[in-house]
Design a protein around this motif. Structure first.
Motif, PDB file in Angstrom:
ATOM      1  N   PRO A 100       0.827  -1.289   0.010  1.00 20.64           N
ATOM      2  CA  PRO A 100       0.081   0.128  -0.026  1.00 20.64           C
ATOM      3  C   PRO A 100       0.911   1.178  -0.002  1.00 20.64           C
ATOM      4  CG  PRO A 100      -0.791  -1.685   1.557  1.00 20.64           C
ATOM      5  CD  PRO A 100       0.277  -2.011   0.999  1.00 20.64           C
ATOM      6  N   ASP A 101       2.190   1.439   0.423  1.00 15.68           N
ATOM      7  CA  ASP A 101       2.874   2.371   0.544  1.00 15.68           C
ATOM      8  C   ASP A 101       3.711   2.601  -0.750  1.00 15.68           C
ATOM      9  OD1 ASP A 101       5.023   0.630   0.515  1.00 15.68           O
ATOM     10  OD2 ASP A 101       5.742   1.025   2.573  1.00 15.68           O
ATOM     11  N   GLY A 102       3.292   1.758  -1.756  1.00 11.54           N
ATOM     12  CA  GLY A 102       3.833   2.071  -3.114  1.00 11.54           C
ATOM     13  C   GLY A 102       5.239   1.193  -3.472  1.00 11.54           C
ATOM     14  N   THR A 103       5.591   0.508  -2.195  1.00  8.41           N
ATOM     15  CA  THR A 103       6.861  -0.339  -2.767  1.00  8.41           C
ATOM     16  C   THR A 103       6.467  -1.777  -3.238  1.00  8.41           C
ATOM     17  OG1 THR A 103       6.756  -1.291  -0.512  1.00  8.41           O
ATOM     18  CG2 THR A 103       8.291   0.706  -0.723  1.00  8.41           C
ATOM     19  N   VAL A 104       7.369  -2.057  -4.190  1.00  8.95           N
ATOM     20  CA  VAL A 104       7.055  -3.315  -4.829  1.00  8.95           C
ATOM     21  C   VAL A 104       8.430  -4.111  -4.290  1.00  8.95           C
ATOM     22  CG1 VAL A 104       7.214  -4.695  -6.596  1.00  8.95           C
ATOM     23  CG2 VAL A 104       6.053  -2.599  -6.489  1.00  8.95           C
ATOM     24  N   ARG A 105       8.050  -5.355  -3.506  1.00 15.71           N
ATOM     25  CA  ARG A 105       9.286  -6.197  -2.891  1.00 15.71           C
ATOM     26  C   ARG A 105       9.181  -7.475  -3.608  1.00 15.71           C
ATOM     27  NH1 ARG A 105       7.924  -2.278   0.943  1.00 15.71           N
ATOM     28  NH2 ARG A 105       9.724  -1.257   1.856  1.00 15.71           N
ATOM     29  N   ALA A 106      10.353  -8.091  -3.601  1.00 14.45           N
ATOM     30  CA  ALA A 106      10.561  -9.381  -4.003  1.00 14.45           C
ATOM     31  C   ALA A 106      11.265 -10.396  -3.005  1.00 14.45           C
ATOM     32  CB  ALA A 106      11.173  -9.444  -5.459  1.00 14.45           C
ATOM     33  N   LEU A 107      10.937 -11.594  -2.744  1.00 10.88           N
ATOM     34  CA  LEU A 107      11.942 -12.314  -2.171  1.00 10.88           C
ATOM     35  C   LEU A 107      12.148 -13.780  -3.025  1.00 10.88           C
ATOM     36  CD1 LEU A 107       9.090 -12.578   0.897  1.00 10.88           C
ATOM     37  CD2 LEU A 107      11.236 -11.012   0.811  1.00 10.88           C
ATOM     38  N   VAL A 108      13.450 -13.807  -3.075  1.00 15.86           N
ATOM     39  CA  VAL A 108      14.145 -14.801  -4.023  1.00 15.86           C
ATOM     40  C   VAL A 108      14.601 -15.859  -2.913  1.00 15.86           C
ATOM     41  CG1 VAL A 108      15.312 -15.451  -5.782  1.00 15.86           C
ATOM     42  CG2 VAL A 108      14.650 -13.088  -5.604  1.00 15.86           C
ATOM     43  N   PHE A 109      14.004 -17.000  -3.178  1.00 15.73           N
ATOM     44  CA  PHE A 109      14.656 -18.324  -2.322  1.00 15.73           C
ATOM     45  C   PHE A 109      15.223 -19.168  -3.360  1.00 15.73           C
ATOM     46  CE2 PHE A 109      10.646 -16.950  -0.880  1.00 15.73           C
ATOM     47  CZ  PHE A 109      10.650 -16.835   0.554  1.00 15.73           C
ATOM     48  N   LEU A 153      19.036 -20.627   0.541  1.00 16.88           N
ATOM     49  CA  LEU A 153      19.466 -19.060   0.318  1.00 16.88           C
ATOM     50  C   LEU A 153      18.354 -18.351   0.023  1.00 16.88           C
ATOM     51  CD1 LEU A 153      21.925 -17.022   0.181  1.00 16.88           C
ATOM     52  CD2 LEU A 153      22.340 -17.644  -2.063  1.00 16.88           C
ATOM     53  N   ALA A 154      18.300 -17.309   0.791  1.00 15.05           N
ATOM     54  CA  ALA A 154      17.019 -16.296   0.486  1.00 15.05           C
ATOM     55  C   ALA A 154      17.576 -14.849   0.728  1.00 15.05           C
ATOM     56  CB  ALA A 154      15.998 -16.958   1.200  1.00 15.05           C
ATOM     57  N   PHE A 155      16.786 -13.978  -0.096  1.00 12.62           N
ATOM     58  CA  PHE A 155      17.202 -12.615   0.170  1.00 12.62           C
ATOM     59  C   PHE A 155      16.009 -11.928  -0.375  1.00 12.62           C
ATOM     60  CE2 PHE A 155      19.429 -13.943  -3.691  1.00 12.62           C
ATOM     61  CZ  PHE A 155      19.132 -13.157  -4.702  1.00 12.62           C
ATOM     62  N   ALA A 156      15.963 -10.686  -0.033  1.00  9.08           N
ATOM     63  CA  ALA A 156      15.152  -9.441  -0.277  1.00  9.08           C
ATOM     64  C   ALA A 156      15.142  -8.537  -1.187  1.00  9.08           C
ATOM     65  CB  ALA A 156      14.441  -8.989   0.891  1.00  9.08           C
ATOM     66  N   LEU A 157      14.275  -8.206  -2.130  1.00  6.49           N
ATOM     67  CA  LEU A 157      14.867  -7.106  -3.053  1.00  6.49           C
ATOM     68  C   LEU A 157      13.746  -5.969  -3.054  1.00  6.49           C
ATOM     69  CD1 LEU A 157      15.824  -9.290  -5.986  1.00  6.49           C
ATOM     70  CD2 LEU A 157      17.454  -8.037  -4.718  1.00  6.49           C
ATOM     71  N   ASP A 158      14.187  -4.933  -3.247  1.00  2.00           N
ATOM     72  CA  ASP A 158      13.296  -3.688  -3.544  1.00  2.00           C
ATOM     73  C   ASP A 158      13.199  -3.309  -4.868  1.00  2.00           C
ATOM     74  OD1 ASP A 158      12.018  -1.215  -3.582  1.00  2.00           O
ATOM     75  OD2 ASP A 158      12.417  -0.411  -1.783  1.00  2.00           O
ATOM     76  N   TYR A 159      12.097  -3.551  -5.500  1.00  2.00           N
ATOM     77  CA  TYR A 159      11.771  -3.199  -7.014  1.00  2.00           C
ATOM     78  C   TYR A 159      11.194  -1.752  -7.355  1.00  2.00           C
ATOM     79  CZ  TYR A 159      13.627  -7.583  -8.745  1.00  2.00           C
ATOM     80  OH  TYR A 159      14.221  -8.705  -9.351  1.00  2.00           O
TER      81      TYR A 159
END
Length: 149
Positions: free
Chosen positions: A70-79, A100-106
């Motif tokens: 809702p705040d306008g961010t697009v986030r991705a989790l990659v496993f 192995l997993a990490f978070a990205l901000d798109y």
């Protein structure tokens, strides 16, 4: 963070991750400000190796969960999941060997790495590397990365 994913094997080639699968994605950043993604997509397959961590990601099943918040961010989790743990009924911890997993901000024009996963696990209800096979499950995680996520 916690959530679910429901997609099919081979869907990583779909250019729109929101069309490749569904799911839920709840996150708290900061910890006292929980948010749920309004739209969630997911995909699974072999993408190849991730630059900088090729030796750990190559040959592993990849599951990606993308959420629009809702705040306008697009986030991705990659496993990236070791084949031993990519099976129905299995779960793996984020120990850099099993998963192995990490978070990205798109949100910006180029993705930004915002953290790696610490405590938690990914669980598979269904998982197969056969083309079109269902890949479903859930995850819970703490993201480590200096509070950027």
């Amino acid at each position: 963070m916690k959530g679910t994913f429901s997609t099919t094997w081979g869907s990583l080639t779909e250019p729109d991750p929101f069309a490749a699968g569904t799911g839920t994605f709840d996150a708290a950043f900061p910890a006292d400000d929980p948010q749920s993604a309004g739209t969630v997509g997911s995909a699974a397959g072999y993408e190849g190796s991730e630059p900088g961590v090729e030796s750990i990601t190559s040959g592993r099943a990849q599951v990606t969960v993308v959420g629009s918040f809702p705040d306008g961010t697009v986030r991705a989790l990659v496993f990236f999941v070791d084949p031993e743990f990519f099976a129905a009924g299995k779960e793996g911890p984020y120990d850099w060997q099993s998963v192995l997993a990490f978070a990205l901000d798109y949100t910006q024009s180029a993705p930004v790495l915002t953290g790696f996963f610490g405590d938690g696990k990914i669980h598979f209800d269904e998982a197969s590397t056969e083309s079109g096979a269902p890949v479903t499950g859930s995850f819970e995680a703490t993201v480590l990365g200096g509070g950027l996520f």
